[in-house]
Write an enzyme that holds these catalytic residues in place. Structure first.
Site, short mmCIF file in Angstrom:
data_model
loop_
_atom_site.label_atom_id
_atom_site.label_comp_id
_atom_site.label_asym_id
_atom_site.label_seq_id
_atom_site.Cartn_x
_atom_site.Cartn_y
_atom_site.Cartn_z
N GLN A 81 96.75 -100.38 6.72
CA GLN A 81 96.88 -101.46 7.71
C GLN A 81 96.16 -102.71 7.24
O GLN A 81 96.65 -103.83 7.40
CB GLN A 81 96.33 -100.99 9.05
CG GLN A 81 96.53 -101.98 10.20
CD GLN A 81 98.00 -102.14 10.55
OE1 GLN A 81 98.80 -101.23 10.38
NE2 GLN A 81 98.37 -103.34 11.00
N ALA A 83 98.55 -105.81 13.47
CA ALA A 83 97.23 -105.56 14.04
C ALA A 83 96.18 -105.65 12.95
O ALA A 83 96.41 -105.28 11.80
CB ALA A 83 97.19 -104.18 14.67
N SER A 132 95.32 -100.95 15.05
CA SER A 132 96.74 -100.60 15.02
C SER A 132 97.00 -99.24 15.65
O SER A 132 96.32 -98.26 15.36
CB SER A 132 97.25 -100.58 13.58
OG SER A 132 98.57 -100.07 13.55
N HIS A 166 99.44 -97.52 14.90
CA HIS A 166 99.96 -96.66 13.83
C HIS A 166 98.86 -95.78 13.24
O HIS A 166 99.13 -94.71 12.73
CB HIS A 166 100.63 -97.51 12.74
CG HIS A 166 101.96 -98.06 13.18
ND1 HIS A 166 103.12 -97.34 13.09
CD2 HIS A 166 102.29 -99.25 13.74
CE1 HIS A 166 104.13 -98.06 13.56
NE2 HIS A 166 103.66 -99.23 13.96
N ASP A 171 107.62 -96.87 14.38
CA ASP A 171 108.68 -97.86 14.46
C ASP A 171 109.98 -97.14 14.14
O ASP A 171 110.08 -96.46 13.11
CB ASP A 171 108.46 -98.98 13.42
CG ASP A 171 107.14 -99.72 13.66
OD1 ASP A 171 106.69 -99.75 14.81
OD2 ASP A 171 106.58 -100.23 12.67
N GLU A 182 108.53 -106.07 20.49
CA GLU A 182 108.91 -105.18 19.38
C GLU A 182 109.82 -104.07 19.90
O GLU A 182 109.34 -103.01 20.32
CB GLU A 182 107.66 -104.57 18.73
CG GLU A 182 106.76 -105.61 18.06
CD GLU A 182 105.69 -104.99 17.15
OE1 GLU A 182 105.62 -103.75 17.05
OE2 GLU A 182 104.93 -105.76 16.54
N TRP A 198 111.36 -101.95 18.49
CA TRP A 198 111.34 -100.77 17.61
C TRP A 198 110.08 -99.92 17.73
O TRP A 198 110.05 -98.80 17.26
CB TRP A 198 111.47 -101.24 16.15
CG TRP A 198 110.40 -102.24 15.78
CD1 TRP A 198 109.12 -101.97 15.38
CD2 TRP A 198 110.48 -103.67 15.81
NE1 TRP A 198 108.41 -103.12 15.17
CE2 TRP A 198 109.22 -104.19 15.41
CE3 TRP A 198 111.52 -104.57 16.13
CZ2 TRP A 198 108.97 -105.56 15.33
CZ3 TRP A 198 111.25 -105.94 16.04
CH2 TRP A 198 109.98 -106.42 15.64
N HIS A 199 109.04 -100.46 18.35
CA HIS A 199 107.75 -99.76 18.33
C HIS A 199 107.56 -98.88 19.57
O HIS A 199 107.50 -99.38 20.69
CB HIS A 199 106.60 -100.78 18.23
CG HIS A 199 105.23 -100.18 18.15
ND1 HIS A 199 104.46 -100.19 17.01
CD2 HIS A 199 104.49 -99.52 19.08
CE1 HIS A 199 103.30 -99.57 17.23
NE2 HIS A 199 103.30 -99.15 18.50
#
Ligand SMILES: [Zn+2]
Length: 360
Positions: free
Chosen positions: A245, A266, A271, A273, A280, A327, A329-330
């Site tokens: 990240q 981020a 993040s 993630h 995503d 977003e 997709w997230h």
């Protein structure tokens, strides 16, 4: 013989003699005390009618307390209210006596019953009665500059009264899959949730992507069910370590500037993630995030993801709360119940977390 005459005890007379003072004291006590109570209240300014009403609701000792105050015109109405609590009587009186402006007695009772000591205002009443009101944030609500109560509650609950990336706290990882990571909550650099597993190629546009096992199981079910209906959903980016990240954010910042980087990426430790609970998504064999919104897969995802425990984490129109651009997709795993609540009530995870998770 005279001396031997027995003295006859007249019990009746003894009894009467003893009873007279007892009855006298009895009458004196109730007569005088009761009259005294009324006399006192009359002197303060209450009418006999008002005293009658007060006596219906208050005990003798509570009535006695009233002589500590001057005449209280609101009292007879106050004691009749449904939510009136007798043990809070001094608190109601003290609260009202502090006020200089108009007030609604029902609202005063509501505030005092909830131990609110801030001075009365319409804003205060509406804030405290809001369904997402959090008592520990009351000062921040009252300081927040807006006339719209829903805005005040939403924004303060989402920490928007602070600048992004200020007042940063460590993420409370004891909240499990409901942990919050955003621009105010930061993960330790080595943290991820649970156990990371490598995703099967059948679910992944890339290879070797990792996801926390709980999120992966849910995602597999989602993808399998979508496939049955003809939609081909895949992962495009799942777990990312702190250092990954960090590289990503810095490269965005170097090429597009700080503002752009902060809107779409981020800072390391911030993040989702990194938790292993977010990913995503995209259409099978399509790697671009930007085109996902125009796909049929997106439409399916939008209305089915919550059934598998996922939420659209950065929705349209909520950018000011989440701190990120929209977003499509997230997605973030939070479990089916929470995802369903967030979906049905159209709130962000920030709002949900403040109200339901943070202090639970
Ligand atoms: Zn993402």
């Amino acid at each position: 013989m005279k001396r031997k005459r027995k003295y006859k005890v007249r019990w009746n007379r003894v009894l009467v003699t003893l009873l007279i003072p007892v009855v006298f004291l009895f009458l004196l006590y109730f007569g005088v005390i009761k009259d005294y109570e009324q006399e006192r209240l009359l002197k303060i300014g209450y009418s006999k009618e008002e005293i009658g009403k007060l006596r219906e609701e208050l005990s003798s000792s509570e009535l006695k307390q009233l002589s500590d105050y001057s005449y209280l015109s609101f009292l007879t109405e106050l004691v009749k209210l449904d939510d009136f609590q007798i043990e809070k009587l001094p608190a109601y009186i003290d609260y009202i006596l502090e006020l200089e402006e108009d007030y609604n007695l029902d609202n005063v009772v509501y505030l005092v019953n909830h131990n609110i000591t801030h001075p009365y205002s319409e804003k205060l009443v509406n804030v405290v009665k809001n369904e997402y009101f959090i008592e520990s944030r009351l000062d921040r609500y009252m300081q927040y500059d807006s006339d719209d109560v829903k805005t005040i509650i939403t924004n303060v609950n989402s920490n928007l009264d602070y600048e992004f990336y200020t007042n940063i706290q460590k993420t409370d990882t004891s909240k499990g899959v409901l942990l919050l990571v955003n621009k105010y909550y930061q993960l330790d650099s080595d943290y991820y949730y649970g156990e990371l597993v490598t995703m099967d190629k059948a679910y992944d546009n890339k290879s070797g992507s990792q996801l926390s096992s709980v999120a992966y199981e849910a995602f597999k079910n989602l993808v399998d069910d979508a496939e049955k209906e003809g939609y081909h959903i895949r992962n495009n980016s799942a777990y990312r370590s702190y250092s990954t990240q960090s590289g990503l954010y810095n490269s965005y910042k170097n090429s597009n500037g700080l503002t752009w980087a902060d809107k779409w990426s981020a800072r390391p430790g911030h993040s989702e993630h990194q938790t292993g609970l977010a990913l995503d998504v995209g259409v099978k064999n399509e790697y671009s995030l930007g085109t996902f919104e125009s796909s049929e897969e997106f439409v399916w995802m939008k209305d089915h993801a919550h059934l598998y425990g996922f939420i659209l984490r950065y929705p349209k129109g909520k950018e000011y709360i989440t701190g990120y651009g929209y977003e499509p997709w997230h997605y973030r795993y939070v479990g089916v119940d929470v995802a369903t609540y967030i979906y049905e009530n159209d709130i962000t995870f920030e709002e949900y977390y403040a109200y339901f998770v943070e202090n639970s």
